[in-house]
Enzyme design. Sequence first.
Site, PDB file in Angstrom:
ATOM      1  N   ASN A  44      22.893  -6.215  -9.505  1.00  0.00           N
ATOM      2  CA  ASN A  44      24.213  -5.634  -9.777  1.00  0.00           C
ATOM      3  C   ASN A  44      24.148  -4.756 -11.024  1.00  0.00           C
ATOM      4  O   ASN A  44      23.378  -5.028 -11.959  1.00  0.00           O
ATOM      5  CB  ASN A  44      25.294  -6.717  -9.921  1.00  0.00           C
ATOM      6  CG  ASN A  44      24.998  -7.761 -10.969  1.00  0.00           C
ATOM      7  OD1 ASN A  44      23.838  -8.079 -11.236  1.00  0.00           O
ATOM      8  ND2 ASN A  44      26.033  -8.315 -11.572  1.00  0.00           N
ATOM      9  N   GLU A  46      26.806  -3.096 -13.656  1.00  0.00           N
ATOM     10  CA  GLU A  46      28.197  -2.998 -14.106  1.00  0.00           C
ATOM     11  C   GLU A  46      28.426  -1.715 -14.889  1.00  0.00           C
ATOM     12  O   GLU A  46      27.485  -0.986 -15.227  1.00  0.00           O
ATOM     13  CB  GLU A  46      28.555  -4.239 -14.932  1.00  0.00           C
ATOM     14  CG  GLU A  46      28.463  -5.499 -14.081  1.00  0.00           C
ATOM     15  CD  GLU A  46      28.984  -6.758 -14.764  1.00  0.00           C
ATOM     16  OE1 GLU A  46      29.169  -6.751 -15.998  1.00  0.00           O
ATOM     17  OE2 GLU A  46      29.202  -7.739 -14.036  1.00  0.00           O
ATOM     18  N   CYS A  55      27.620  -3.880  -6.596  1.00  0.00           N
ATOM     19  CA  CYS A  55      27.080  -5.205  -6.267  1.00  0.00           C
ATOM     20  C   CYS A  55      25.613  -5.089  -5.847  1.00  0.00           C
ATOM     21  O   CYS A  55      25.188  -4.079  -5.272  1.00  0.00           O
ATOM     22  CB  CYS A  55      27.844  -5.825  -5.108  1.00  0.00           C
ATOM     23  SG  CYS A  55      29.489  -6.413  -5.524  1.00  0.00           S
ATOM     24  N   GLU A  57      24.055  -6.615  -3.442  1.00  0.00           N
ATOM     25  CA  GLU A  57      23.849  -6.543  -1.987  1.00  0.00           C
ATOM     26  C   GLU A  57      23.988  -5.114  -1.471  1.00  0.00           C
ATOM     27  O   GLU A  57      23.215  -4.649  -0.644  1.00  0.00           O
ATOM     28  CB  GLU A  57      24.877  -7.419  -1.250  1.00  0.00           C
ATOM     29  CG  GLU A  57      24.795  -8.891  -1.555  1.00  0.00           C
ATOM     30  CD  GLU A  57      25.732  -9.300  -2.682  1.00  0.00           C
ATOM     31  OE1 GLU A  57      25.827  -8.567  -3.686  1.00  0.00           O
ATOM     32  OE2 GLU A  57      26.364 -10.357  -2.546  1.00  0.00           O
ATOM     33  N   CYS A  88      30.443 -11.000  -1.754  1.00  0.00           N
ATOM     34  CA  CYS A  88      31.876 -10.695  -1.863  1.00  0.00           C
ATOM     35  C   CYS A  88      32.357 -10.041  -0.566  1.00  0.00           C
ATOM     36  O   CYS A  88      31.553  -9.623   0.284  1.00  0.00           O
ATOM     37  CB  CYS A  88      32.152  -9.788  -3.060  1.00  0.00           C
ATOM     38  SG  CYS A  88      31.733  -8.056  -2.781  1.00  0.00           S
ATOM     39  N   CYS A  91      30.978  -6.560   0.274  1.00  0.00           N
ATOM     40  CA  CYS A  91      29.571  -6.597   0.708  1.00  0.00           C
ATOM     41  C   CYS A  91      29.436  -7.178   2.112  1.00  0.00           C
ATOM     42  O   CYS A  91      28.582  -6.755   2.887  1.00  0.00           O
ATOM     43  CB  CYS A  91      28.731  -7.375  -0.288  1.00  0.00           C
ATOM     44  SG  CYS A  91      28.526  -6.490  -1.849  1.00  0.00           S
TER      45      CYS A  91
END
Length: 144
Positions: A44, A46, A55, A57, A88, A91
């Site tokens: 990930n 940010e 993310c 994934e 999430c 994803c």
Amino acid sequence: MSSDLERLLARAREVGRASYAPYSGFHVGAALEADDGTVFAACNVENASLGLTICAERAALSAAVSEGKTRFRRLALVTNGNQAIPPCGACRQALAEFEADLPIVSEAGADRRTWRLGELLPFHFVLARPGGATGSREAGSEDD
Ligand code: THU
């Protein structure tokens, strides 16, 4: 637990160390195995503008598709939380575009959980285009 799976988890663990997560402190590593055995790994990333966060994934999925891989065997996730997490919602939808029932294994410390994407997102969105064609590829469709 097969050694192939252990290797995939090890790759997710390793890439998770590169996670850039100064805002949440939540580090995620994802390793996505294509049907030919190629593994695409990502963490990930940010951003100060929080909504721009990427993310792990979806980063791994983008890397795979960019290399022409669109069929997948499984996804391994490793996080630094104390409970194994499923992907999430965003994803899940992104992964379901390519493999609606993808096996997922997730690890956080000693906690390990497995799911199939189909149970996490039983009805993913499929775009019905005028004329009847759909944008996503499902099992048995002509695009397979
Ligand atoms: N995150 C992922 O990378 N994948 C998920 O499926 C859940 C959340 C990241 C985004 C953000 O950097 C941090 O975890 C906390 O939400």
